[in-house]
Write a protein that holds these residues in place. Sequence first.
Motif, PDB file in Angstrom:
ATOM      1  N   VAL A 252      44.168  37.080   0.930  1.00 18.98           N
ATOM      2  CA  VAL A 252      44.595  35.681   0.986  1.00 18.98           C
ATOM      3  C   VAL A 252      43.983  34.960  -0.205  1.00 18.98           C
ATOM      4  N   TRP A 253      44.829  34.194  -0.888  1.00 18.08           N
ATOM      5  CA  TRP A 253      44.439  33.488  -2.121  1.00 18.08           C
ATOM      6  C   TRP A 253      44.686  31.999  -1.907  1.00 18.08           C
ATOM      7  N   VAL A 254      43.607  31.228  -1.863  1.00 19.92           N
ATOM      8  CA  VAL A 254      43.673  29.785  -1.657  1.00 19.92           C
ATOM      9  C   VAL A 254      43.210  29.127  -2.952  1.00 19.92           C
ATOM     10  N   HIS A 255      44.123  28.461  -3.657  1.00 12.21           N
ATOM     11  CA  HIS A 255      43.745  27.962  -4.982  1.00 12.21           C
ATOM     12  C   HIS A 255      44.471  26.668  -5.352  1.00 12.21           C
ATOM     13  N   ASN A 256      43.807  25.924  -6.223  1.00 10.65           N
ATOM     14  CA  ASN A 256      44.363  24.692  -6.795  1.00 10.65           C
ATOM     15  C   ASN A 256      44.805  23.691  -5.737  1.00 10.65           C
ATOM     16  N   ASN A 257      43.964  23.532  -4.724  1.00 11.27           N
ATOM     17  CA  ASN A 257      44.203  22.508  -3.712  1.00 11.27           C
ATOM     18  C   ASN A 257      43.192  21.380  -3.844  1.00 11.27           C
ATOM     19  N   ASP A 258      43.580  20.171  -3.446  1.00 10.06           N
ATOM     20  CA  ASP A 258      42.674  19.032  -3.320  1.00 10.06           C
ATOM     21  C   ASP A 258      42.362  18.852  -1.847  1.00 10.06           C
ATOM     22  N   ILE A 259      41.092  18.989  -1.470  1.00 13.76           N
ATOM     23  CA  ILE A 259      40.710  18.887  -0.065  1.00 13.76           C
ATOM     24  C   ILE A 259      39.807  17.668   0.094  1.00 13.76           C
ATOM     25  N   PHE A 260      40.299  16.700   0.848  1.00 12.05           N
ATOM     26  CA  PHE A 260      39.645  15.403   0.999  1.00 12.05           C
ATOM     27  C   PHE A 260      38.914  15.354   2.348  1.00 12.05           C
ATOM     28  N   TYR A 261      38.613  14.162   2.822  1.00 12.32           N
ATOM     29  CA  TYR A 261      37.983  14.001   4.125  1.00 12.32           C
ATOM     30  C   TYR A 261      38.930  14.405   5.251  1.00 12.32           C
ATOM     31  N   GLY A 262      38.345  14.986   6.303  1.00 10.87           N
ATOM     32  CA  GLY A 262      39.068  15.177   7.542  1.00 10.87           C
ATOM     33  C   GLY A 262      38.785  14.017   8.482  1.00 10.87           C
ATOM     34  N   THR A 263      39.258  14.127   9.711  1.00 11.78           N
ATOM     35  CA  THR A 263      38.930  13.132  10.725  1.00 11.78           C
ATOM     36  C   THR A 263      37.570  13.465  11.315  1.00 11.78           C
ATOM     37  N   ALA A 264      36.867  12.460  11.779  1.00 14.75           N
ATOM     38  CA  ALA A 264      35.510  12.650  12.285  1.00 14.75           C
ATOM     39  C   ALA A 264      35.509  13.486  13.552  1.00 14.75           C
ATOM     40  N   GLY A 265      34.550  14.413  13.649  1.00 14.06           N
ATOM     41  CA  GLY A 265      34.361  15.189  14.858  1.00 14.06           C
ATOM     42  C   GLY A 265      33.310  14.557  15.752  1.00 14.06           C
ATOM     43  N   SER A 266      32.964  15.241  16.819  1.00 15.32           N
ATOM     44  CA  SER A 266      32.032  14.684  17.802  1.00 15.32           C
ATOM     45  C   SER A 266      30.576  14.831  17.385  1.00 15.32           C
ATOM     46  N   ASP A 267      30.279  15.789  16.494  1.00 13.04           N
ATOM     47  CA  ASP A 267      28.901  15.995  16.065  1.00 13.04           C
ATOM     48  C   ASP A 267      28.529  15.059  14.927  1.00 13.04           C
ATOM     49  N   ALA A 268      27.243  14.808  14.795  1.00 13.02           N
ATOM     50  CA  ALA A 268      26.772  13.874  13.777  1.00 13.02           C
ATOM     51  C   ALA A 268      27.101  14.342  12.363  1.00 13.02           C
ATOM     52  N   ASP A 269      27.159  15.664  12.159  1.00 12.16           N
ATOM     53  CA  ASP A 269      27.424  16.184  10.815  1.00 12.16           C
ATOM     54  C   ASP A 269      28.911  16.396  10.554  1.00 12.16           C
ATOM     55  N   GLN A 270      29.774  15.800  11.403  1.00 10.63           N
ATOM     56  CA  GLN A 270      31.220  15.948  11.235  1.00 10.63           C
ATOM     57  C   GLN A 270      31.903  14.617  10.922  1.00 10.63           C
ATOM     58  N   ALA A 271      31.154  13.683  10.355  1.00  7.67           N
ATOM     59  CA  ALA A 271      31.735  12.375  10.035  1.00  7.67           C
ATOM     60  C   ALA A 271      32.854  12.486   9.008  1.00  7.67           C
ATOM     61  N   LYS A 272      32.769  13.506   8.129  1.00  4.81           N
ATOM     62  CA  LYS A 272      33.777  13.706   7.096  1.00  4.81           C
ATOM     63  C   LYS A 272      34.799  14.775   7.485  1.00  4.81           C
ATOM     64  N   GLY A 273      34.783  15.170   8.759  1.00  6.27           N
ATOM     65  CA  GLY A 273      35.556  16.312   9.207  1.00  6.27           C
ATOM     66  C   GLY A 273      34.629  17.499   9.332  1.00  6.27           C
ATOM     67  N   ASP A 274      35.166  18.637   9.761  1.00  2.10           N
ATOM     68  CA  ASP A 274      34.340  19.830   9.887  1.00  2.10           C
ATOM     69  C   ASP A 274      34.496  20.664   8.622  1.00  2.10           C
ATOM     70  N   GLY A 275      34.986  21.887   8.714  1.00  3.61           N
ATOM     71  CA  GLY A 275      35.073  22.727   7.534  1.00  3.61           C
ATOM     72  C   GLY A 275      36.265  22.391   6.656  1.00  3.61           C
ATOM     73  N   SER A 276      36.047  22.245   5.372  1.00  2.00           N
ATOM     74  CA  SER A 276      37.163  21.971   4.455  1.00  2.00           C
ATOM     75  C   SER A 276      38.029  23.207   4.252  1.00  2.00           C
ATOM     76  N   ALA A 277      37.384  24.366   4.038  1.00  2.00           N
ATOM     77  CA  ALA A 277      38.119  25.624   3.836  1.00  2.00           C
ATOM     78  C   ALA A 277      37.233  26.756   4.334  1.00  2.00           C
ATOM     79  N   ASP A 278      37.483  27.218   5.546  1.00  4.15           N
ATOM     80  CA  ASP A 278      36.626  28.212   6.187  1.00  4.15           C
ATOM     81  C   ASP A 278      37.286  29.585   6.229  1.00  4.15           C
ATOM     82  N   VAL A 279      36.451  30.618   6.223  1.00  5.09           N
ATOM     83  CA  VAL A 279      36.930  32.002   6.364  1.00  5.09           C
ATOM     84  C   VAL A 279      35.995  32.707   7.340  1.00  5.09           C
ATOM     85  N   LYS A 280      36.571  33.357   8.337  1.00  3.70           N
ATOM     86  CA  LYS A 280      35.713  33.891   9.393  1.00  3.70           C
ATOM     87  C   LYS A 280      36.440  34.960  10.214  1.00  3.70           C
ATOM     88  N   LYS A 281      35.671  35.580  11.124  1.00  5.02           N
ATOM     89  CA  LYS A 281      36.168  36.517  12.125  1.00  5.02           C
ATOM     90  C   LYS A 281      36.967  37.662  11.490  1.00  5.02           C
TER      91      LYS A 281
END
Length: 523
Positions: A252-281
């Motif tokens: 998977v190739w993720v490139h040349n994107n503009d990733i801005f703020y997300g919506t706020a989550g419930s945790d204190a460290d999610q005011a800007k959203g959670d993960g901008s671009a995550d890879v897992k599992k």
Amino acid sequence: MTESGGWYESAYIKWKPVSNAASYNVYVKPASAGDSAYTLIDDMLIRKYPSYWRADAVGLTPGQYVMKVEAVLSNGSKERAVSDPLSVIANDRSGFAFSSESTFGTGSGAYKDDGTLKDGAQVIYITSDTAKKVTLDVIVNKSGKRQTATGIGEILALRQKGYDKTPLAIRFIGQLSRSDMSGQLNSSGYLQVKGKSAYTEMNMTLEGIGEDATAYGWGILVRNCGNLEVRNLGIMLYPDDGISLDTDNCNVWVHNNDIFYGTAGSDADQAKGDGSADVKKSSTYITFSYNHFWDSGKSSLCGLKETEDFFVSYHHNWFDHSDSRHPRIRLGSIHIYNNYYDGNSKYGVGITTGGSAFVEANYFRNCKYPMMSSLQGTDALGEGTFSGEDGGIIKAFNNKIENANSLIYANSDDGTAKENKTSFDAYLASSRNETVPGSYKTLVGNKAYNNFDTRKDLGVSQSDIDDPNDVAQVVTSLSGRMNKGDFTWKFNNASDDSSYDMNTGLMSKIRSYKTELVSIGGK
């Protein structure tokens, strides 16, 4: 004609409206070819804006091209204008998504590695008007039966059955809000791109057209996909993660994107959203490149609940005043090169759980803690900035580091960092191919560096890696959407370098963003 230019495997022109024009046709050809070589571009690639028209030609091999616009007047006559030669450049196809050791050997999706569409490729256009009603015949069983799907959501759902591997380019045009995508997203607000089972061959590209393609209020969830490309999209106010490579993906190739703020989550460290671009599992052979992260709180989680090694590359990304997770690694073997760390208030690369990261030729400018391993080195100083998990090992080579608060090397003091042989942030290599001795182990977990970079095909050669002194210029010029996109914002380094609070001015501009696109098509 008012403007023209070339970009990555594409070119564009702009022109003023022609009096009495009933419609427009646009053509493209190699600059050295005769007029018989002109090819008509798709009508959906022609768009009207308040004071001009624009057309983009995509899927071009690198080289010189000219574009021609033809105005068809109401009386049937025609007026034409031809551009100057336009220089089209090649995408940087490097990193683990292009490793010869990977399943598919490429992450180019619906495209060949020369930038042109694969033979027999299908193309669909997703706009605010077509998202719910675009149709495509999809193969739905092993006998080749086709079913007509309506809406991008149903198209992807039928493709999930795994029978249709036809190359598919999904082209997004303009601003698509969550309401425009109603009924096409899952219950969490994601456009789901899924294969039938782990590493299903997708041959699919999700791409924005031009400078203003924007996913507004929704994100992209990828699961069980192989050979998938996501490019040239702006992603704003996403629900949790902007782009989530969730489970069992490869190439998977993720490139040349503009990733801005997300919506706020419930945790204190999610005011800007959670993960901008995550890879897992168990996602592996992934490349994130030339993305622009706009003050992300948590840029990229890399690894979650894996039991086996996996391989991810991050290169030429602009971590623009983002706070942390550039990336935040568990277990995997991760190559991080030529990224611009530009005023990062928490940390740069963080590693845990016995992971190994090769961090080379990056530029860290006012990044508070450029590299950290859990429970040792800088992380053991007691500020609680990172993780309580076992540590991992970072091999560092040829990075440019300015104004770091703390950086502790295991084996050398280069004048910018302390030295501690047992509680360190990174091992400082004296050459790119140096093998890290097994005697250097994590303080917690007793793990050594696995030296993946000396035994694996990384998908990039040493000659293709930029000098770290050139990284800021290269990355700020070429990362993000075409021509830096249609969204402008200038950070104040004096205050924004050290702050991890949400930038209220930036959020206000994101919330008030509205496309200037008037209509799509040459009529």
